[in-house]
Design a protein around this motif. Sequence first.
Motif, PDB file in Angstrom:
ATOM      1  N   CYS A   1     116.181  40.261  38.688  1.00  0.00           N
ATOM      2  CA  CYS A   1     115.415  39.078  39.082  1.00  0.00           C
ATOM      3  C   CYS A   1     116.061  38.462  40.191  1.00  0.00           C
ATOM      4  O   CYS A   1     117.437  38.185  40.256  1.00  0.00           O
ATOM      5  N   HIS A   2     115.217  38.139  41.171  1.00  0.00           N
ATOM      6  CA  HIS A   2     115.805  37.413  42.468  1.00  0.00           C
ATOM      7  C   HIS A   2     116.512  36.081  42.184  1.00  0.00           C
ATOM      8  O   HIS A   2     117.306  35.496  43.017  1.00  0.00           O
TER       9      HIS A   2
ATOM     10  N   CYS B   1     104.767  35.153  36.721  1.00  0.00           N
ATOM     11  CA  CYS B   1     106.002  34.429  36.643  1.00  0.00           C
ATOM     12  C   CYS B   1     105.856  32.877  37.149  1.00  0.00           C
ATOM     13  O   CYS B   1     105.431  32.778  38.216  1.00  0.00           O
TER      14      CYS B   1
ATOM     15  N   CYS C   1     110.114  37.603  46.169  1.00  0.00           N
ATOM     16  CA  CYS C   1     109.707  38.392  44.761  1.00  0.00           C
ATOM     17  C   CYS C   1     108.417  39.193  44.943  1.00  0.00           C
ATOM     18  O   CYS C   1     108.258  40.540  44.519  1.00  0.00           O
TER      19      CYS C   1
ATOM     20  N   CYS D   1     108.640  42.406  42.803  1.00  0.00           N
ATOM     21  CA  CYS D   1     108.936  42.371  41.321  1.00  0.00           C
ATOM     22  C   CYS D   1     107.639  42.588  40.429  1.00  0.00           C
ATOM     23  O   CYS D   1     106.391  41.757  40.890  1.00  0.00           O
TER      24      CYS D   1
ATOM     25  N   ALA E   1     105.778  39.257  39.028  1.00  0.00           N
ATOM     26  CA  ALA E   1     105.631  38.249  40.220  1.00  0.00           C
ATOM     27  C   ALA E   1     104.170  37.564  39.720  1.00  0.00           C
ATOM     28  O   ALA E   1     104.126  36.452  39.608  1.00  0.00           O
TER      29      ALA E   1
HETATM   30 FE1  SF4 Z   1     110.124  38.377  39.565  1.00  0.00          FE
HETATM   31 FE2  SF4 Z   1     112.452  36.899  38.843  1.00  0.00          FE
HETATM   32 FE3  SF4 Z   1     110.985  36.559  40.936  1.00  0.00          FE
HETATM   33 FE4  SF4 Z   1     110.114  35.786  38.452  1.00  0.00          FE
HETATM   34  S1  SF4 Z   1     111.567  34.960  39.734  1.00  0.00           S
HETATM   35  S2  SF4 Z   1     108.856  36.992  40.106  1.00  0.00           S
HETATM   36  S3  SF4 Z   1     110.921  37.602  37.452  1.00  0.00           S
HETATM   37  S4  SF4 Z   1     112.061  38.364  40.533  1.00  0.00           S
END
Ligand code: SF4
Length: 325
Positions: A316-317, A291, A298, A285, A288
């Motif tokens: 988003c995971h 976040c 991710c 992602c 990441a």
């Molecule tokens: Fe990305 Fe969602 Fe993981 Fe955050 S929780 S790093 S937005 S995939």
Amino acid sequence: MTPILTIENLQVEFSTPFGAVHAIRGIDFSLARGDILGLVGETGCGKSVTGRSIMRLLDENAKVSAGRILFDGMDLLQLTDTEMRRIRGNRIAMIFQDPATSLNPLFTIGEQIKDVLRAHRGSGRGGAKALAIELLADVGLPDPAQMMSVYPHQLSGGQQQRAMIALSLAAEPDVIIADEPTTALDVTIQAQILDLLRRLQRERSISVIFITHDLGIVAETCQQVVVLYAGRVAEKGAVETILARPQHPYTRGLLAALPRPGSRGNDLRVIRGNVPSGFERIVGCAFAPRCDYVMDICRAQNPAFSVIDSTHHSACHLHEMPANG
Ligand code: SF4
């Protein structure tokens, strides 16, 4: 209803002396007929490059490395230059932040609009003049008959943007791409131009892609929103749903950073860190490193889109995790 424009897995790279810059890393979205769709994100997320890719107006060192741009049954990326010239300005028009880049300083506003009317609608002399005056009145320019003989430099910034919109409308396009059209204007004029775009979209059923970094403008102006992050789509869907129930941590961060009535400067949250550079190869992602909810997966896998509801998608995971309880 079939969308008027669909972008599928668009990828765009710029070649530079320091290596390839990945400006767009695979984005998908559709523009419904008669809608205003906001394309939103921070500087460098790929908003303007998307607009220019649709118009096939990318810089010489840029290339579309994958994807399709479907418009009215055609893939714009497969058209010849001559075929694309017939679409550009005629069926898809673009309004830029700085109208001075599109208005010709050597010709009066009236001459420029009449030229477009003659080329695109085949209007005769008298007809073109009457239609040009009508268009200038429609975009709210004062004394439109007198405006016909004015040069661009004699207009204020807001008036130039209105003249630019009149020029775009002259060809009766199906789609207008408005790239930050109000960013350079003061707040009052900005509100007037946004009102104008909303009215024109309603009255003429034009579909609009509104490129902006400002979620406040999206809330007031658009029906759909696509949130871009580092050249990918983070979240997309109906504006009221996404603003009321944002699912992606990046969209939540953007909304938390919006000033609200009564809030003070120190109440605003900022998203820590920076957007990754276009030179970076991103595994997993792209959000990441910034976040608060980052998990091991991710950093290893780019999240696929989860369907939140039929009109709302988020990559988003977190959405793949089993719900608690
Ligand atoms: Fe990305 Fe969602 Fe993981 Fe955050 S929780 S790093 S937005 S995939």
